[in-house]
Design an enzyme around this catalytic site. Structure first.
Site, PDB file in Angstrom:
ATOM      1  N   HIS A  98       0.793  -1.231   0.000  1.00 45.78           N
ATOM      2  CA  HIS A  98       0.000   0.000   0.000  1.00 45.78           C
ATOM      3  C   HIS A  98       0.831   1.290   0.000  1.00 45.78           C
ATOM      4  CE1 HIS A  98      -4.514   0.880   0.918  1.00 45.78           C
ATOM      5  NE2 HIS A  98      -4.051   1.631  -0.057  1.00 45.78           N
ATOM      6  N   ASP A 121      -9.954  -0.844   3.666  1.00 43.77           N
ATOM      7  CA  ASP A 121      -8.795  -1.458   4.324  1.00 43.77           C
ATOM      8  C   ASP A 121      -9.184  -2.031   5.688  1.00 43.77           C
ATOM      9  OD1 ASP A 121      -6.050  -1.882   5.211  1.00 43.77           O
ATOM     10  OD2 ASP A 121      -5.460  -0.232   3.891  1.00 43.77           O
ATOM     11  N   HIS A 123      -6.925  -1.934   7.864  1.00 47.34           N
ATOM     12  CA  HIS A 123      -6.045  -1.076   8.663  1.00 47.34           C
ATOM     13  C   HIS A 123      -6.321   0.398   8.373  1.00 47.34           C
ATOM     14  CE1 HIS A 123      -4.029  -4.915   7.636  1.00 47.34           C
ATOM     15  NE2 HIS A 123      -3.795  -4.938   8.937  1.00 47.34           N
ATOM     16  N   ASP A 125      -3.751   2.679   8.031  1.00 44.15           N
ATOM     17  CA  ASP A 125      -2.625   3.227   7.265  1.00 44.15           C
ATOM     18  C   ASP A 125      -2.401   4.695   7.607  1.00 44.15           C
ATOM     19  OD1 ASP A 125      -2.458   0.692   6.276  1.00 44.15           O
ATOM     20  OD2 ASP A 125      -3.157   1.169   4.260  1.00 44.15           O
ATOM     21  N   HIS A 138       3.998   0.861   4.470  1.00 46.45           N
ATOM     22  CA  HIS A 138       2.620   0.577   4.019  1.00 46.45           C
ATOM     23  C   HIS A 138       1.579   0.846   5.107  1.00 46.45           C
ATOM     24  CE1 HIS A 138       1.646  -3.886   5.260  1.00 46.45           C
ATOM     25  NE2 HIS A 138       2.309  -3.266   6.205  1.00 46.45           N
ATOM     26  N   ASP A 225      -7.400  -1.978  -0.653  1.00 41.08           N
ATOM     27  CA  ASP A 225      -6.464  -2.927  -0.041  1.00 41.08           C
ATOM     28  C   ASP A 225      -7.223  -4.243   0.083  1.00 41.08           C
ATOM     29  OD1 ASP A 225      -4.981  -4.458   1.811  1.00 41.08           O
ATOM     30  OD2 ASP A 225      -4.219  -2.657   2.814  1.00 41.08           O
ATOM     31  N   ASP A 227      -6.799  -6.671   1.851  1.00 40.90           N
ATOM     32  CA  ASP A 227      -7.011  -7.183   3.215  1.00 40.90           C
ATOM     33  C   ASP A 227      -8.262  -6.605   3.874  1.00 40.90           C
ATOM     34  OD1 ASP A 227      -6.286  -4.763   4.562  1.00 40.90           O
ATOM     35  OD2 ASP A 227      -4.185  -5.357   4.661  1.00 40.90           O
ATOM     36  N   GLU A 270      -1.747  -4.916  -2.171  1.00 39.41           N
ATOM     37  CA  GLU A 270      -1.487  -5.938  -1.138  1.00 39.41           C
ATOM     38  C   GLU A 270      -1.782  -7.369  -1.574  1.00 39.41           C
ATOM     39  OE1 GLU A 270       0.100  -5.449   1.795  1.00 39.41           O
ATOM     40  OE2 GLU A 270       0.137  -3.250   1.827  1.00 39.41           O
TER      41      GLU A 270
END
Ligand SMILES: NC(=[NH2+])NCCC[C@H](N)C(=O)O
Ligand SMILES: [Mn+2]
Ligand SMILES: [Mn+2]
Length: 298
Positions: A98, A121, A123, A125, A138, A225, A227, A270
């Protein structure tokens, strides 16, 4: 019909697990160009940007791992993406981890036309060199694009910030570091957790997200992303987190974005084929992008 331009950014310098540099190959192998062309779009694959060879590099700064390499990759990507934006085409940028979004968003912002961002995402980030638990860049790109972090990353392309916090939305988060949470609150960006998606439903979340990202902007950048999805549907990612977006919720989100007509650029990041099962994650990425560009059941 849209003018779609595919750009590969095969970099894994933003995190610690090798293999995500093969993401563009996995996504291409899953038939991205052909499938988008079948939907009636004008598609051209521009190939990959130049990325240093990982084996020849070592970590210098533990709080900004592979800083020089990430910066070089993002500068190359910035140039390529700004060229595509000048042609009024939609860039589809294939990561890589990312961290490449620092380059892609610099390229998108180069025209100085305001845009919003939907950051899909698990996350946030939203780390900085001060808050990062891993030193992996990332985990920092959204913060950088908002003007927080290392000045040389923030000013990539010669200007900062790339986007205003009032036009930034996080969707799908379920793994946030302690100090990162404070930064998310301080900036005031809207962050939809998985719990909110459960309660409100994906459709309502996306409608709000689109409203926020398109308020006084000329379009939306989607930073996808893989994930964000539950590992059941996207096992091939370096930092999987349980309890993610389901297959149907993912498609619904993309379909609602397609209907909005506001997408101007996309990152697909990712995807790590080394950690994947028979390219399930590469295929998922392609399916989601198809929905994003108009694929429907009938
Ligand atoms: N793009 C990603 N998958 N980011 C994961 C970041 C994980 C963690 N928050 C970190 O900063 O190291
Ligand atoms: Mn991410
Ligand atoms: Mn993530």
């Amino acid at each position: 019909m849209a003018k779609l331009r595919i750009i590969g950014a095969p970099s894994d310098f933003g995190q610690g697990r090798r293999g995500v540099d093969m993401g563009p190959s996995a996504i291409r192998y899953a038939g991205l160009s052909e499938k988008l062309a079948r939907l009636g779009h004008d598609v051209e694959d521009l190939g990959n940007i130049v990325v240093p060879t990982p084996e020849m590099h070592t970590v210098k700064d533990e709080k900004l791992k592979y800083f020089d390499e990430v910066k070089a990759v993002c500068e190359n990507l910035y140039r390529e993406v700004s060229r595509v934006m000048e042609e009024d085409a939609i860039p589809i940028i294939l990561g890589g981890d990312h961290s490449i979004s620092i380059g892609s968003m610099a390229g998108i912002a180069a025209s100085r036309r305001p845009f919003g961002v939907i950051w899909f995402d698990a996350h946030g980030d939203m780390n900085t060199p001060e808050t990062t638990p891993s030193g992996n860049i990332h985990g920092m790109p959204l913060a950088v694009n908002l003007g927080l972090g290392h000045p040389e990353l923030i000013h990539l392309g010669g200007f900062a910030p790339k986007v205003k916090p009032e036009n930034v939305v996080l969707v799908g988060i379920r793994s946030i570091d302690e100090d990162e949470a404070k930064l998310i609150r301080q900036t005031g960006i809207r962050a939809y957790t998985m719990a909110e998606i459960d309660r409100m439903g994906m459709a309502a979340v996306m409608e709000e997200a689109i409203r926020i990202a398109s308020n006084q902007t000329e379009g939306i950048h989607l930073s996808l992303d893989l994930d964000s999805l539950d590992p059941t549907f996207a096992p091939g990612v370096g930092t999987p987190v349980n309890g993610g977006v389901t297959y149907r919720e993912g498609h619904l989100a993309m379909e609602i974005l397609a209907d909005s007509g506001k997408i101007r650029s996309v990152d697909v990041v990712e995807v790590n084929p080394i950690l994947d099962i028979h390219n399930q994650t590469g295929n998922m990425a392609v399916e989601l992008v198809e929905s994003l560009f108009g694929k429907t059941v009938m």
